[in-house]
Write a protein that holds these residues in place. Structure first.
Motif, PDB file in Angstrom:
ATOM      1  N   GLU A  88       2.681  -8.731  89.024  1.00  0.00           N
ATOM      2  CA  GLU A  88       3.056  -8.510  87.624  1.00  0.00           C
ATOM      3  C   GLU A  88       3.500  -7.074  87.331  1.00  0.00           C
ATOM      4  O   GLU A  88       3.051  -6.439  86.357  1.00  0.00           O
ATOM      5  CB  GLU A  88       1.903  -8.942  86.686  1.00  0.00           C
ATOM      6  N   ASP A 109       6.488  -9.207  86.091  1.00  0.00           N
ATOM      7  CA  ASP A 109       5.985  -9.952  84.933  1.00  0.00           C
ATOM      8  C   ASP A 109       7.156 -10.213  83.989  1.00  0.00           C
ATOM      9  O   ASP A 109       7.478  -9.398  83.133  1.00  0.00           O
ATOM     10  CB  ASP A 109       4.904  -9.120  84.243  1.00  0.00           C
ATOM     11  N   THR A 110       7.786 -11.383  84.158  1.00  0.00           N
ATOM     12  CA  THR A 110       8.969 -11.696  83.336  1.00  0.00           C
ATOM     13  C   THR A 110       8.640 -12.705  82.232  1.00  0.00           C
ATOM     14  O   THR A 110       9.551 -13.291  81.661  1.00  0.00           O
ATOM     15  CB  THR A 110      10.091 -12.297  84.219  1.00  0.00           C
ATOM     16  N   HIS A 111       7.339 -12.901  81.962  1.00  0.00           N
ATOM     17  CA  HIS A 111       6.996 -14.052  81.110  1.00  0.00           C
ATOM     18  C   HIS A 111       7.613 -13.982  79.708  1.00  0.00           C
ATOM     19  O   HIS A 111       7.868 -15.009  79.109  1.00  0.00           O
ATOM     20  CB  HIS A 111       5.473 -14.256  81.053  1.00  0.00           C
ATOM     21  N   SER A 112       7.890 -12.752  79.230  1.00  0.00           N
ATOM     22  CA  SER A 112       8.475 -12.684  77.884  1.00  0.00           C
ATOM     23  C   SER A 112       9.982 -12.407  77.926  1.00  0.00           C
ATOM     24  O   SER A 112      10.590 -12.135  76.907  1.00  0.00           O
ATOM     25  CB  SER A 112       7.750 -11.596  77.079  1.00  0.00           C
ATOM     26  N   THR A 115      15.242 -16.250  80.115  1.00  0.00           N
ATOM     27  CA  THR A 115      15.307 -16.783  81.488  1.00  0.00           C
ATOM     28  C   THR A 115      16.469 -16.186  82.281  1.00  0.00           C
ATOM     29  O   THR A 115      16.310 -15.835  83.455  1.00  0.00           O
ATOM     30  CB  THR A 115      15.448 -18.322  81.444  1.00  0.00           C
ATOM     31  N   GLU A 139       8.051 -16.469  88.186  1.00  0.00           N
ATOM     32  CA  GLU A 139       7.303 -17.253  87.204  1.00  0.00           C
ATOM     33  C   GLU A 139       8.263 -17.817  86.179  1.00  0.00           C
ATOM     34  O   GLU A 139       9.252 -17.171  85.805  1.00  0.00           O
ATOM     35  CB  GLU A 139       6.220 -16.411  86.516  1.00  0.00           C
ATOM     36  N   SER A 142       5.213 -19.407  80.270  1.00  0.00           N
ATOM     37  CA  SER A 142       4.273 -18.337  79.957  1.00  0.00           C
ATOM     38  C   SER A 142       2.951 -18.932  79.465  1.00  0.00           C
ATOM     39  O   SER A 142       2.911 -19.563  78.406  1.00  0.00           O
ATOM     40  CB  SER A 142       4.908 -17.463  78.874  1.00  0.00           C
ATOM     41  N   THR A 159       6.251 -24.760  81.365  1.00  0.00           N
ATOM     42  CA  THR A 159       7.350 -24.758  82.341  1.00  0.00           C
ATOM     43  C   THR A 159       8.108 -26.076  82.265  1.00  0.00           C
ATOM     44  O   THR A 159       7.508 -27.155  82.329  1.00  0.00           O
ATOM     45  CB  THR A 159       6.787 -24.577  83.767  1.00  0.00           C
ATOM     46  N   SER A 179       3.431 -22.659  84.060  1.00  0.00           N
ATOM     47  CA  SER A 179       2.605 -22.735  82.854  1.00  0.00           C
ATOM     48  C   SER A 179       2.442 -24.210  82.512  1.00  0.00           C
ATOM     49  O   SER A 179       3.386 -24.878  82.078  1.00  0.00           O
ATOM     50  CB  SER A 179       3.313 -21.971  81.727  1.00  0.00           C
ATOM     51  N   HIS A 184      -4.447 -17.432  80.252  1.00  0.00           N
ATOM     52  CA  HIS A 184      -4.780 -16.122  80.823  1.00  0.00           C
ATOM     53  C   HIS A 184      -6.024 -15.528  80.159  1.00  0.00           C
ATOM     54  O   HIS A 184      -6.217 -15.683  78.964  1.00  0.00           O
ATOM     55  CB  HIS A 184      -3.615 -15.149  80.539  1.00  0.00           C
TER      56      HIS A 184
END
Ligand code: 13P
Length: 306
Positions: A88, A109-112, A115, A139, A142, A159, A179, A184
């Motif tokens: 991350e 950490d690309t969760h936010s 895409t 990933e 999220s 996801t 996800s 988390h």
């Protein structure tokens, strides 16, 4: 022992029907706790450090290089198969520096991120990492995050199986974090896992799947998830809680006029850090057993050192 490619660790776990734990450490003491647990259980393990909770300025002042050096030195003395993950990273640049610092697996950490932005950065990371023999975890989606006032779903997304297939094809990642209801940093409560979604992702994506939020992942869902392609669980929060509880009870038991040389840095049974470390090791051992990982190894002939 040389680092083992993450792909090899996860591939073996998948074919042998268990999952490998990534037990997130934050310094040498906690990393040693994880390695001791893996050695006592005689099992492969993913050692490493995460950037999510760490000050970005500290990481950029040489922190990544310090963490890499600590990880490499413990991996070198390990008697079990080890991959070393820089988890991350805040930025593409940090993840690249992780590779230079000796980690053989990296993740941003690309969760936010949107895409398409994530695809561009992760594809570039794969290009660089694969040239150096390192692996990349991607990933998509999220997980929700626990807060003091409840579960925060505001940045959460599940996801999508078709999107996951596109993400893997366009980036070339070696494993994919998903996800599927996992949450988390949640203590004392179990997440509710969407097994149908996990099954659909498994049908669309051929790389090993990863679950973040291992602290709150229901033990009863571990075996079904492994059967649906999950080969790696990430665990963090519960380990810090165990360490903290061990530290608290040992500090509280010290009377007036503490013998600081016995209590700090002695690495003897009297060392407050050693007591906390032991508690963390016990927790990691129980999770390794939960993931079906005890007494496993990666076939020696398949090893390739970095
Ligand atoms: P937990 O802190 O919820 O166990 O999650 C850790 C994690 O996912 C690190 O990537």
């Amino acid at each position: 022992m040389p680092l083992i490619p993450l792909q090899r660790l996860l591939g073996t776990a998948r074919s042998d029907g268990y999952a490998v734990g990534y037990f997130e450490a934050w310094d040498a003491c906690s990393l040693e706790a994880v390695l001791t647990a893996a050695e006592e259980e005689s099992t492969p393990v993913i050692l490493g450090f995460g950037a999510m909770m760490v000050d970005g300025k500290w990481l950029d002042r040489g922190g990544i290089e310090v963490l890499g050096a600590i990880g490499r030195s413990y991996a070198a003395r390990s008697s079990v198969d080890v991959a070393l993950l820089f988890n991350e990273a805040h930025t593409l640049d940090q993840a690249k520096r992780g590779i230079d610092a000796g980690f053989n697996a990296v993740m941003i950490d690309t969760h936010s991120w949107p895409t398409d932005d994530a695809i561009v950065a992760v594809r570039e990371l794969c290009r660089v990492a694969h040239q150096s023999g390192a692996a990349v975890e991607g990933e998509l989606g999220s997980p929700a995050e626990a807060t003091a006032s409840g579960i925060d779903h505001s940045h959460a997304s599940l996801t999508d199986p078709d999107e996951a297939a596109r993400f893997v094809a366009e980036t070339g990642v070696d494993c994919l974090a998903v996800s599927v209801g996992n949450v988390h940093i949640m203590m004392n409560k179990e997440a509710s896992i969407d097994m149908e979604r996990l099954e659909s992702i498994h049908e669309h994506v051929d790389v090993p799947l990863v679950i973040h939020g291992g602290t709150s992942f229901p033990p009863s869902a571990v075996a079904p998830a492994v059967a649906l392609g999950v080969a790696k669980f990430n665990v963090g929060t519960v380990l810090k809680h165990e360490f903290w509880a061990g530290l608290g009870s040992s500090v509280r038991s010290v009377g007036a006029n503490p013998d600081v040389h016995r209590l700090l840095g002695s690495h003897k049974d009297s060392d407050v850090m050693a007591i906390a470390q032991q508690r963390m090791t016990t927790k990691v051992r129980s999770l390794i057993r939960q993931y079906g990982g005890s007494r496993r190894q990666v076939v020696a002939a398949e090893l390739s050192a970095r």
